[in-house]
Motif scaffolding. Structure first.
Motif, mmCIF file in Angstrom:
data_model
loop_
_atom_site.group_PDB
_atom_site.id
_atom_site.type_symbol
_atom_site.label_atom_id
_atom_site.label_comp_id
_atom_site.label_asym_id
_atom_site.label_seq_id
_atom_site.Cartn_x
_atom_site.Cartn_y
_atom_site.Cartn_z
ATOM 1 N N GLU A 95 0.525 -1.203 0.087
ATOM 2 C CA GLU A 95 0.053 -0.030 0.158
ATOM 3 C C GLU A 95 1.085 1.083 0.048
ATOM 4 O O GLU A 95 2.270 1.730 1.012
ATOM 5 C CB GLU A 95 -0.558 0.048 0.937
ATOM 6 N N GLY A 96 0.579 1.939 -0.787
ATOM 7 C CA GLY A 96 0.927 3.714 -1.215
ATOM 8 C C GLY A 96 2.523 3.238 -2.115
ATOM 9 O O GLY A 96 3.169 4.586 -2.608
ATOM 10 N N PHE A 97 2.586 2.144 -2.457
ATOM 11 C CA PHE A 97 3.616 1.937 -2.861
ATOM 12 C C PHE A 97 4.040 2.901 -4.473
ATOM 13 O O PHE A 97 3.069 3.349 -4.811
ATOM 14 C CB PHE A 97 3.920 0.861 -3.766
ATOM 15 N N ALA A 98 4.679 3.795 -4.524
ATOM 16 C CA ALA A 98 4.832 4.193 -5.614
ATOM 17 C C ALA A 98 6.462 4.103 -6.591
ATOM 18 O O ALA A 98 7.291 4.581 -5.918
ATOM 19 C CB ALA A 98 4.624 5.758 -6.096
ATOM 20 N N GLY A 99 6.666 3.702 -7.573
ATOM 21 C CA GLY A 99 7.965 3.461 -8.130
ATOM 22 C C GLY A 99 8.626 4.305 -9.657
ATOM 23 O O GLY A 99 7.609 5.509 -9.166
ATOM 24 N N THR A 100 9.339 4.510 -9.475
ATOM 25 C CA THR A 100 10.638 5.560 -9.074
ATOM 26 C C THR A 100 10.624 5.926 -11.157
ATOM 27 O O THR A 100 10.277 4.737 -12.321
ATOM 28 C CB THR A 100 11.947 4.682 -9.352
ATOM 29 N N SER A 101 10.142 7.232 -11.517
ATOM 30 C CA SER A 101 10.126 7.143 -12.728
ATOM 31 C C SER A 101 11.829 7.387 -13.030
ATOM 32 O O SER A 101 12.185 7.228 -14.646
ATOM 33 C CB SER A 101 10.215 7.887 -13.099
ATOM 34 N N ILE A 102 12.640 7.539 -12.321
ATOM 35 C CA ILE A 102 13.997 7.641 -13.172
ATOM 36 C C ILE A 102 14.581 6.164 -13.831
ATOM 37 O O ILE A 102 15.942 6.545 -14.074
ATOM 38 C CB ILE A 102 15.235 7.849 -11.389
ATOM 39 N N PHE A 103 14.254 5.022 -12.419
ATOM 40 C CA PHE A 103 14.714 3.630 -12.977
ATOM 41 C C PHE A 103 13.144 3.097 -13.293
ATOM 42 O O PHE A 103 13.162 2.095 -12.525
ATOM 43 C CB PHE A 103 15.473 3.402 -12.085
ATOM 44 N N PRO A 104 12.336 3.092 -14.613
ATOM 45 C CA PRO A 104 11.593 2.609 -14.563
ATOM 46 C C PRO A 104 11.531 1.507 -13.993
ATOM 47 O O PRO A 104 12.673 0.719 -15.177
ATOM 48 C CB PRO A 104 10.664 3.090 -16.008
ATOM 49 N N GLY A 105 10.455 0.771 -13.557
ATOM 50 C CA GLY A 105 10.774 -1.057 -13.112
ATOM 51 C C GLY A 105 11.487 -1.771 -12.572
ATOM 52 O O GLY A 105 11.895 -2.780 -12.569
ATOM 53 N N TYR A 106 12.253 -0.438 -11.478
ATOM 54 C CA TYR A 106 13.420 -0.972 -10.785
ATOM 55 C C TYR A 106 13.109 -2.503 -9.865
ATOM 56 O O TYR A 106 13.889 -3.279 -9.717
ATOM 57 C CB TYR A 106 14.617 -0.494 -9.751
ATOM 58 N N SER A 107 11.930 -1.894 -9.406
ATOM 59 C CA SER A 107 11.096 -2.751 -8.662
ATOM 60 C C SER A 107 9.524 -3.527 -9.335
ATOM 61 O O SER A 107 9.562 -4.967 -9.209
ATOM 62 C CB SER A 107 10.154 -2.356 -7.216
ATOM 63 N N SER A 108 8.840 -2.765 -9.749
ATOM 64 C CA SER A 108 7.517 -3.616 -10.406
ATOM 65 C C SER A 108 7.667 -4.831 -10.967
ATOM 66 O O SER A 108 7.316 -5.317 -11.562
ATOM 67 C CB SER A 108 6.362 -2.667 -11.164
ATOM 68 N N ASP A 109 9.072 -4.629 -11.997
ATOM 69 C CA ASP A 109 9.394 -5.555 -13.485
ATOM 70 C C ASP A 109 9.370 -6.829 -11.985
ATOM 71 O O ASP A 109 9.179 -7.933 -13.582
ATOM 72 C CB ASP A 109 10.471 -5.500 -13.928
ATOM 73 N N PHE A 110 9.309 -6.799 -11.214
ATOM 74 C CA PHE A 110 9.485 -8.290 -10.101
ATOM 75 C C PHE A 110 8.626 -8.824 -9.502
ATOM 76 O O PHE A 110 8.764 -9.257 -8.548
ATOM 77 C CB PHE A 110 11.126 -7.618 -9.754
ATOM 78 N N TYR A 111 7.113 -7.914 -9.776
ATOM 79 C CA TYR A 111 6.039 -8.721 -8.707
ATOM 80 C C TYR A 111 5.688 -9.183 -10.005
ATOM 81 O O TYR A 111 4.816 -9.322 -10.023
ATOM 82 C CB TYR A 111 5.282 -7.227 -9.002
ATOM 83 N N ASP A 112 6.153 -10.495 -10.337
ATOM 84 C CA ASP A 112 5.931 -11.281 -10.933
ATOM 85 C C ASP A 112 5.847 -13.280 -10.398
ATOM 86 O O ASP A 112 5.733 -13.782 -11.023
ATOM 87 C CB ASP A 112 7.284 -11.799 -11.852
ATOM 88 N N THR A 113 5.779 -12.939 -8.433
ATOM 89 C CA THR A 113 5.330 -13.783 -7.959
ATOM 90 C C THR A 113 5.930 -14.482 -7.591
ATOM 91 O O THR A 113 6.332 -16.049 -6.973
ATOM 92 C CB THR A 113 3.421 -14.853 -8.222
ATOM 93 N N LYS A 114 7.222 -14.967 -8.592
ATOM 94 C CA LYS A 114 8.672 -15.598 -8.436
ATOM 95 C C LYS A 114 9.890 -15.239 -7.327
ATOM 96 O O LYS A 114 10.806 -15.475 -7.274
ATOM 97 C CB LYS A 114 8.977 -15.672 -10.383
ATOM 98 N N HIS A 115 10.197 -14.016 -7.107
ATOM 99 C CA HIS A 115 10.988 -13.202 -6.139
ATOM 100 C C HIS A 115 10.133 -13.079 -4.417
ATOM 101 O O HIS A 115 9.443 -12.449 -4.580
ATOM 102 C CB HIS A 115 11.344 -11.786 -6.382
ATOM 103 N N GLN A 116 11.488 -13.211 -4.110
ATOM 104 C CA GLN A 116 10.840 -13.221 -2.135
ATOM 105 C C GLN A 116 12.275 -12.136 -1.771
ATOM 106 O O GLN A 116 13.211 -11.801 -2.585
ATOM 107 C CB GLN A 116 11.575 -15.040 -1.592
#
Length: 495
Positions: free
Chosen positions: A434-455
């Motif tokens: 809740e409240g997560f705001a992704g980076t626009s300087i390095f797009p996808g740094y975290s959100s690319d790995f919200y894939d149910t594969k990463h711990q």
């Protein structure tokens, strides 16, 4: 003693204690190629007037990182390994040698609105690495398209010359800010924090790739004495065991994360509000509270010796050989060695080090003990309560180029101690909060790995720069079945 030595830019190779007087010890020191200063000594400056270790990085912090990076890339990688792939799921070492300056080049270009440092084609080749799914390598996030043939890659000399030009541009940028020729904005400070910490993460990435060729190509770290393994093993065997089987924590309400939302950088009231601000990555924010129930948790991570017993016994048909180990022969009862950056060492030497293997393997181990892997809040609570920092003796920042036995749970300092110098798995899936705001300087740094594969992974390894290892809001992440990074685990139990 460690801090006195660190402040003198030295390191302890081995300590010899008197057999008759515990208060007497002889410390054998060396002046290594690089050391990291204590974060509490971060100097105040016009660029960081509060001296906060998580604020605008100084140029000297970049230079410390460059010294380590150059030591690894130019001193530990022979030409024969430049185009090798010790790990199929990662790029060749030459890619990473071009990737770090390219990341800096691209982020400076975006902020400064200038043409990138030449050659521009390098920004395509070296822009972003790969993290394909272990169980489906064809599935991968967006990444650079790299040459297929070795001869089509840039030559090493070209890459190093490019590296130097990019670094020179950064040094000019610092000079421009220092002279007041360029304003210091929060956006600029964040950009530089990202570059510095990205470099720090990739120092580890490259090393855990290279260690797969330790003793078969990769060279040991130059300028650091080879550890006296036999003597150290005798000391480690004598390390006292925890005074109790586990720690009991909770119930409590735990505050996690901090308030550092990147979109705020562009608001007029925050544009120039740099002083005193602690920066981090997008997944560290915002601050939030969680309830943690009562649980028990082992004082120390699972060791190589623990896992060896499991691997040869109850786990024989459940887990494979950790890539951090080496079988000395093909026979079933073969001796097992443990990979180190100096070459493999006997299990008797590394028996007390935390085992480094995939989350799935450690889940199986924990289940065999009637336990489980702790959640992120549970592990965060344990580390905040009992894990010592860099200045208190934690094995990070290249004080050693190998793990150490963990020391938490002893009689001194209310049980506080080191986990031995490894990251630690949690059972928490790396995902949106809740409240997560992704980076626009390095797009996808975290959100690319919200894939149910990463711990989610917490802590720090012996090769983690102190800035990352000390900041308790840092959240690393790896695929659950990816066994190569320097990640161990401890076992938690329901009360």
């Amino acid at each position: 003693m460690l801090n006195i030595v660190t402040d003198a830019h030295l390191r302890i190779v081995v300590t010899l204690r008197s057999p008759t007087d515990d208060s007497l010890a002889l410390h054998i020191l060396e002046r290594p190629a690089v050391t990291f200063p204590r974060l509490s000594l971060t100097p105040c400056s016009p660029l960081n007037p509060t001296g906060s270790p998580y604020n605008m990085p100084s140029l000297s912090e970049f230079q410390d990182g460059w010294r380590v990076w150059d030591l690894i890339t130019l001193g530990m990688i022979p030409p024969s390994l430049l185009h090798s792939k010790p790990i199929d799921l990662r790029h060749k070492p030459l890619f990473y040698m071009g990737h770090l300056p390219t990341f800096l080049n691209l982020l400076m270009t975006a902020y400064l609105k200038e043409r990138p440092v030449e050659p521009v084609r390098f920004t395509s080749i070296f822009e972003r690495g790969i993290d394909p799914h272990v169980d489906d390598p064809e599935y991968c996030h967006s990444h650079s398209e790299v040459p297929e043939k070795d001869e089509d890659w840039p030559a090493l000399g070209e890459v190093l010359a490019y590296r130097d030009r990019v670094r020179e541009r950064l040094m000019r940028l610092y000079e421009e800010v220092k002279k007041g020729e360029r304003p210091l904005t929060r956006r600029l400070a964040r950009t530089l924090v990202m570059v510095l910490e990205h470099d720090g993460f990739h120092i580890e990435t490259l090393l855990y790739i290279l260690i797969q060729r330790a003793g078969t190509g990769m060279l040991p770290p130059p300028g650091f004495a080879t550890p006296p393994w036999k003597h150290l093993a005798a000391q480690w065997d004598a390390t006292p065991a925890p005074t109790t089987p586990y720690a009991t924590l909770g119930p409590c309400t735990l505050t996690m994360g901090h308030d550092d939302q990147e979109p705020d950088d562009l608001l007029p009231e925050f544009t120039n509000a740099v002083a005193g601000h602690d920066f981090g990555w997008d997944n560290e924010s915002p601050k939030r509270t969680v309830s943690v129930g009562q649980f028990n948790i082992s004082w120390r991570p699972v060791t190589n010796g623990d896992f060896l017993d499991f691997w040869r016994g109850a786990g024989k048909d459940r887990v494979g050989l950790p890539p951090s180990w080496v079988l000395d022969s093909d026979s079933e009862d073969s001796e097992v060695s443990v990979r180190a950056l100096y070459g493999s060492v006997p299990m008797d030497v590394a028996r007390h080090w935390p085992v480094l293997t995939a989350y799935d393997d450690l889940v199986a181990y924990a289940a065999s003990k009637g336990g489980r892997i702790p959640t992120e809040p549970e592990l965060r609570l344990f580390l905040d309560t009992y894990q010592v920092g860099y200045e208190e003796g934690a094995n990070m920042g290249f004080r050693n180029w190998h793990p150490m036995p963990a020391t938490a749970g002893g009689e001194k300092d209310e049980g506080r101690g080191s986990n031995g110098g490894v990251w630690e798995w949690t059972s928490t899936l790396f995902d949106m909060h809740e409240g997560f705001a992704g980076t626009s300087i390095f797009p996808g740094y975290s959100s690319d790995f919200y894939d149910t594969k990463h711990q989610v992974v917490l802590g720090a390894s012996y090769a983690t720069i102190p800035r990352l290892g000390e900041r308790c809001t840092v959240r690393n992440f790896y695929q659950h079945n990816y066994p190569y990074p320097w990640v161990g685990a401890r076992v938690a139990y329901d009360c």
